[in-house]
Design an enzyme around this catalytic site. Structure first.
Site, PDB file in Angstrom:
ATOM      1  N   PHE A 186       0.843  -1.191   0.000  1.00  0.00           N
ATOM      2  CA  PHE A 186       0.000   0.000   0.000  1.00  0.00           C
ATOM      3  C   PHE A 186       0.879   1.241   0.000  1.00  0.00           C
ATOM      4  O   PHE A 186       1.726   1.389   0.887  1.00  0.00           O
ATOM      5  CB  PHE A 186      -0.862  -0.057   1.269  1.00  0.00           C
ATOM      6  CG  PHE A 186      -1.890   1.026   1.406  1.00  0.00           C
ATOM      7  CD1 PHE A 186      -3.100   0.943   0.734  1.00  0.00           C
ATOM      8  CD2 PHE A 186      -1.667   2.114   2.233  1.00  0.00           C
ATOM      9  CE1 PHE A 186      -4.063   1.938   0.872  1.00  0.00           C
ATOM     10  CE2 PHE A 186      -2.626   3.103   2.387  1.00  0.00           C
ATOM     11  CZ  PHE A 186      -3.829   3.007   1.697  1.00  0.00           C
ATOM     12  N   PRO A 230       7.197  11.626   1.175  1.00  0.00           N
ATOM     13  CA  PRO A 230       8.155  12.341   2.040  1.00  0.00           C
ATOM     14  C   PRO A 230       7.519  13.531   2.764  1.00  0.00           C
ATOM     15  O   PRO A 230       7.828  13.795   3.917  1.00  0.00           O
ATOM     16  CB  PRO A 230       9.234  12.790   1.053  1.00  0.00           C
ATOM     17  CG  PRO A 230       9.204  11.757  -0.025  1.00  0.00           C
ATOM     18  CD  PRO A 230       7.759  11.364  -0.164  1.00  0.00           C
ATOM     19  N   ASN A 231       6.596  14.251   2.092  1.00  0.00           N
ATOM     20  CA  ASN A 231       5.984  15.428   2.718  1.00  0.00           C
ATOM     21  C   ASN A 231       4.574  15.175   3.234  1.00  0.00           C
ATOM     22  O   ASN A 231       3.929  16.104   3.726  1.00  0.00           O
ATOM     23  CB  ASN A 231       5.912  16.584   1.702  1.00  0.00           C
ATOM     24  CG  ASN A 231       7.291  17.050   1.276  1.00  0.00           C
ATOM     25  OD1 ASN A 231       8.214  17.077   2.091  1.00  0.00           O
ATOM     26  ND2 ASN A 231       7.450  17.385   0.012  1.00  0.00           N
ATOM     27  N   SER A 279      -0.205  12.020   7.761  1.00  0.00           N
ATOM     28  CA  SER A 279      -1.610  11.993   8.172  1.00  0.00           C
ATOM     29  C   SER A 279      -2.503  12.777   7.213  1.00  0.00           C
ATOM     30  O   SER A 279      -3.665  12.412   6.992  1.00  0.00           O
ATOM     31  CB  SER A 279      -1.745  12.577   9.584  1.00  0.00           C
ATOM     32  OG  SER A 279      -1.012  11.800  10.505  1.00  0.00           O
ATOM     33  N   HIS A 300      10.631  -6.787  33.761  1.00  0.00           N
ATOM     34  CA  HIS A 300      11.821  -7.584  33.454  1.00  0.00           C
ATOM     35  C   HIS A 300      13.123  -6.899  33.896  1.00  0.00           C
ATOM     36  O   HIS A 300      14.194  -7.509  33.813  1.00  0.00           O
ATOM     37  CB  HIS A 300      11.903  -7.852  31.945  1.00  0.00           C
ATOM     38  CG  HIS A 300      10.976  -8.926  31.447  1.00  0.00           C
ATOM     39  ND1 HIS A 300       9.604  -8.795  31.433  1.00  0.00           N
ATOM     40  CD2 HIS A 300      11.235 -10.157  30.944  1.00  0.00           C
ATOM     41  CE1 HIS A 300       9.057  -9.892  30.923  1.00  0.00           C
ATOM     42  NE2 HIS A 300      10.017 -10.735  30.624  1.00  0.00           N
ATOM     43  N   GLU A 339      -1.495   3.880  10.488  1.00  0.00           N
ATOM     44  CA  GLU A 339      -2.951   3.743  10.283  1.00  0.00           C
ATOM     45  C   GLU A 339      -3.746   4.668  11.208  1.00  0.00           C
ATOM     46  O   GLU A 339      -4.741   4.256  11.804  1.00  0.00           O
ATOM     47  CB  GLU A 339      -3.372   2.266  10.480  1.00  0.00           C
ATOM     48  CG  GLU A 339      -3.490   1.474   9.198  1.00  0.00           C
ATOM     49  CD  GLU A 339      -2.161   1.213   8.510  1.00  0.00           C
ATOM     50  OE1 GLU A 339      -1.430   2.185   8.262  1.00  0.00           O
ATOM     51  OE2 GLU A 339      -1.868   0.063   8.188  1.00  0.00           O
TER      52      GLU A 339
END
Lengths: 389, 80
Positions: free
Chosen positions: A122, A127-128, A131, A334, A359
């Site tokens: 997908f 680069p620019n 969202s 841990h 996503e």
């Protein structure tokens, strides 16, 4: 209301779990270290029908339903987030073709995507552009029966291996969705290495220089490339990441329960210390809530209900933030061991951060989900004072 | 099924996100910035679910979903 899996879903879950425990989880640290994902594992997943699970059996796929699809992504995500991300992007491309592709396109590619002989990916981010997907800069100019594609796609998960890319471009001010073959002249695939998490997801940049793509490879009409095709593919991706995050959090829980039972400090197992118990309790409770949100989103997908879109946003928001918290706590439990390569929890922590970004970032979700609250609330109530003229 | 039975259902669904505006049957919901791409997908799913039809590849153009009139025409065409 019946909150339990069907016999088929339970059997599927068991099979997914066994596959993840034998073929995925034991090797995940090595793949993470090498930043490579072996082709033979992809072929093994393909033979299991996992690459065609997003398409129902009734339509020629290998999937039972979206609940089982979610269980698959949870179990694979429990073993290795990179393996889950392969299923994520392949399923997004396959879903878009199955759901919106022309009969001609489906005849050409769908069977091979379902059986895994073609690997899908997908390509939306650039680069620019992250969202803000409406601002994509890749262009498509029509020349006869072809588009000429120019631009760059970035952070393409499994771009290094994929055969077929679902890419988005601007054509005369409208967004379009196209299937781009890897062998297209002018396409250069540049590997990206050194990522923080899901390091075996074999990311790549796609450099597109005058790539000729047949107009027949367009999915949907001009202008709806983003609105319906990217959005519905991202909805599947978001559901996959949500379910995978539940699996990742579950892996954190299982590792923490095991470690805190075996490790002794102050003469007793760690699990006898109250603050450790608090972390385990929070982890388990959040995982159960996240899993239920995923199942609700999956149920609404199977029903074709439009609310699945926002319910999936909510599931992904809660599940990915739960995975991040669970992973931070698992490393804390841990101690120094958790920070070392000898234990997988440091990988879980790095992978969880990726789940919070892809996503739909946590911040985008935090502004978007509120819209849904207002829609739901205002649809059922008159505004205060409405009856007082 | 007639425009009189179809339009109110679209109007009610759109009314969940387009508030404080008396939506006309020929208002362009995309051009006027009422809805985003996320809602477009929900609109497609709503159309399929409510009117028991499948929106297919060739139906997936903005022109079919711009206005209540266009959505109604699409439903009538698909159900013909």
């Amino acid at each position: 209301m019946k909150l339990e899996l069907t016999a088929q879903q339970s059997a599927d879950q068991q099979a997914f779990r066994e596959f993840s425990d034998t073929s995925i989880a034991p090797f995940a640290d090595e793949w993470d270290r090498d930043e490579r994902f072996p082709r033979e594992v992809i072929e093994r997943m393909a033979r299991q029908g996992y690459l065609g699970a997003v398409v129902p059996q009734a339509s020629g796929g290998s999937g039972s339903d979206m609940i089982s699809f979610g269980l698959l992504h949870e179990e694979i995500g429990r073993g290795c987030s990179s393996a889950r991300s392969l299923l994520t992007v392949h399923s997004m491309a396959t879903f878009a073709l199955h759901r919106w592709g022309s009969q001609q396109l489906k005849r050409r590619y769908l069977a091979e995507l379902i059986d895994g002989s073609l690997l899908g990916a997908f390509g939306l981010s650039e680069p620019n552009v992250g969202s803000d997907a409406r601002s994509i800069e890749t262009t498509a100019h029509m020349e006869g029966d072809h588009y000429r594609l120019n631009g760059c796609k970035k952070w393409v998960t499994f771009g290094q291996l994929a055969d077929l890319f679902l890419v988005f471009a601007q054509h005369e001010g409208k967004s379009i969705a196209l299937l781009l073959e890897r062998t297209t002249p002018g396409l250069t695939v540049v590997p990206i290495s050194g990522m923080l998490g899901t390091r075996a997801a074999m990311l790549a940049e796609l450099h597109l220089e005058n790539c000729a793509v047949p107009v027949a490879n367009r999915i949907g009409g001009p202008g709806f490339g983003l609105a319906a095709i990217a959005t519905s593919a991202l909805d599947i991706g978001r559901y996959s990441v949500a379910c995978g995050s539940v699996g990742l959090a579950q892996a954190c829980l299982e590792a923490s329960v095991r470690y805190s039972s075996e490790r002794h400090q102050f003469g007793v197992p760690l699990k006898e210390h109250q603050l450790i118990r608090q972390l385990i309790s929070q982890m388990l409770t959040n995982i159960k809530a996240a899993r239920l949100l995923c199942m609700q989103a999956g149920y609404l997908k199977d029903s074709g209900h439009p609310n699945t879109v926002m319910e999936t946003w909510i599931a992904k928001y809660f599940a990915s933030t739960t995975a991040m918290k669970a992973a931070l706590d698992a490393v804390q439990i841990h101690g120094a061991n958790g920070c070392s390569a000898a234990y997988p929890v440091q990988r879980y922590m790095r992978d969880a951060k990726i789940a919070e970004i892809i996503e739909g970032s946590t911040q985008l979700q935090e502004v978007t989900i509120a819209d849904y609250a207002y829609e739901q609330q205002l649809a059922h109530h008159q505004p205060a004072g409405a009856n007082h003229d | 099924m007639s425009p009189d039975t179809i339009k109110p259902q679209f109007r009610e669904f759109l009314g969940k996100v387009i508030r404080n505006h008396d939506l006309k049957d020929d208002d362009d919901i995309f051009a006027q910035g009422f809805v985003n791409s996320l809602f477009a997908m929900q609109l497609v799913m709503f159309t399929e679910n409510t009117f028991a039809l499948a929106v297919e590849d060739e139906d997936l153009t903005l022109d079919n979903f711009r206005t209540i009139n266009a959505m109604t025409a699409l439903v009538l065409r698909k159900k013909a």
